[in-house]
Design an enzyme around this catalytic site. Structure first.
Site, PDB file in Angstrom:
ATOM      1  N   HIS A   1       0.835  -1.204   0.000  1.00 32.88           N
ATOM      2  CA  HIS A   1       0.000   0.000   0.000  1.00 32.88           C
ATOM      3  C   HIS A   1       0.866   1.249   0.000  1.00 32.88           C
ATOM      4  CE1 HIS A   1       0.312  -0.384   4.501  1.00 32.88           C
ATOM      5  NE2 HIS A   1       0.271   0.927   4.452  1.00 32.88           N
TER       6      HIS A   1
ATOM      7  N   ASP B   1       0.164  -7.509   0.611  1.00 32.60           N
ATOM      8  CA  ASP B   1       0.566  -6.143   0.941  1.00 32.60           C
ATOM      9  C   ASP B   1       2.086  -6.055   0.982  1.00 32.60           C
ATOM     10  OD1 ASP B   1       0.624  -3.499   1.610  1.00 32.60           O
ATOM     11  OD2 ASP B   1      -0.413  -3.703   3.534  1.00 32.60           O
TER      12      ASP B   1
ATOM     13  N   GLY C   1       2.803   5.602   9.125  1.00 29.00           N
ATOM     14  CA  GLY C   1       4.222   5.874   8.902  1.00 29.00           C
ATOM     15  C   GLY C   1       5.090   4.700   9.310  1.00 29.00           C
TER      16      GLY C   1
ATOM     17  N   SER D   1       4.113   1.690   8.626  1.00 31.40           N
ATOM     18  CA  SER D   1       3.829   0.693   7.590  1.00 31.40           C
ATOM     19  C   SER D   1       5.068   0.296   6.813  1.00 31.40           C
ATOM     20  CB  SER D   1       2.810   1.242   6.588  1.00 31.40           C
ATOM     21  OG  SER D   1       1.525   1.254   7.135  1.00 31.40           O
TER      22      SER D   1
ATOM     23  N   SER E   1       1.713  -4.395   7.728  1.00 36.49           N
ATOM     24  CA  SER E   1       0.655  -4.056   6.787  1.00 36.49           C
ATOM     25  C   SER E   1      -0.255  -2.993   7.390  1.00 36.49           C
ATOM     26  CB  SER E   1      -0.156  -5.311   6.445  1.00 36.49           C
ATOM     27  OG  SER E   1      -1.291  -4.977   5.674  1.00 36.49           O
TER      28      SER E   1
END
Length: 209
Positions: free
Chosen positions: A53, A83, A161, A163, A180
């Site tokens: 993402h 992801d 942030g 992620s 994720s």
């Protein structure tokens, strides 16, 4: 001697000073900021993995918010469903096989599989290092963009942030997954979910280190 600047920590070595980027440090692309998951390679070509993402947002990724220090270019992205994303290094920033632990560093020796009850930590650009345990495997999470399945669940908090940052076992230098998403936050506590790293390595034919 330069002070550490956003997205890259500077380490003094005899005769040279250079920025390094490792798992858990900030990466910037498009209008977003995420965290680097792990430095990986295919033969002598180096890449890093992060959340899909994140890589869906931009083709070029930088080590700094001003978008002046190029890290590399996206070569793969999968989200939703999975992801994860892969970026090939094209810049000159050194990229050790390590997790940045705000402010230390843990050397990464390989990748592994998570198991329920396992003691784990994760590193991210927003909230640094947080630790807890694996509470579930093969989890499905429904995001606005669609669902992602096969995820590792932990009782570790996370915030925007973080992620893409790594889930790892500090004692062995083993990376298990990349962040994720999650619910809650690091003030009240939360739950976070990780894409298993072995699936990413297999999908792109990559190795750690």
């Amino acid at each position: 001697r330069d002070a550490a600047r956003a997205g890259a920590v500077l380490r003094h070595e005899p005769g040279r000073l250079r920025p390094l980027i490792a798992g858990g440090q900030a990466i910037y692309g498009g209008g977003g900021r995420c965290s680097l998951g792990a430095n990986v390679r295919s033969g002598s070509t180096w890449y890093f993995v992060t959340a899909g993402h994140c890589t869906n947002l931009a083709g070029t990724w930088y080590a700094d918010g001003a978008r002046t220090t190029v890290l590399g270019s996206r070569t793969g992205s999968s989200f939703p469903g999975n992801d994860y994303g892969v970026v090939r290094y094209t810049g000159t920033v050194a990229h050790p096989s390590a997790v940045y632990t705000h402010p230390g560093q843990v050397t990464v020796y390989g990748a592994g599989s998570a198991y329920v009850g396992q003691a784990v930590c994760r590193s991210g650009a927003t909230t640094g290092v947080r630790c807890g345990t694996v509470t579930g495997l093969n989890q499905t999470v429904n995001y606005a963009e669609g669902s992602v399945s096969g995820l590792i669940r932990t009782n570790i908090c996370a915030e925007p942030g973080d992620s893409g940052g790594p889930l790892y076992v500090a004692a062995t230098g083993t990376v298990l997954g990349i962040l994720s998403g999650g619910s809650g936050n690091c003030t009240s506590g939360g739950t976070s979910y990780y894409q298993p790293i072995l699936e990413i390595l297999a999908a792109y034919g990559l190795t750690i280190p």
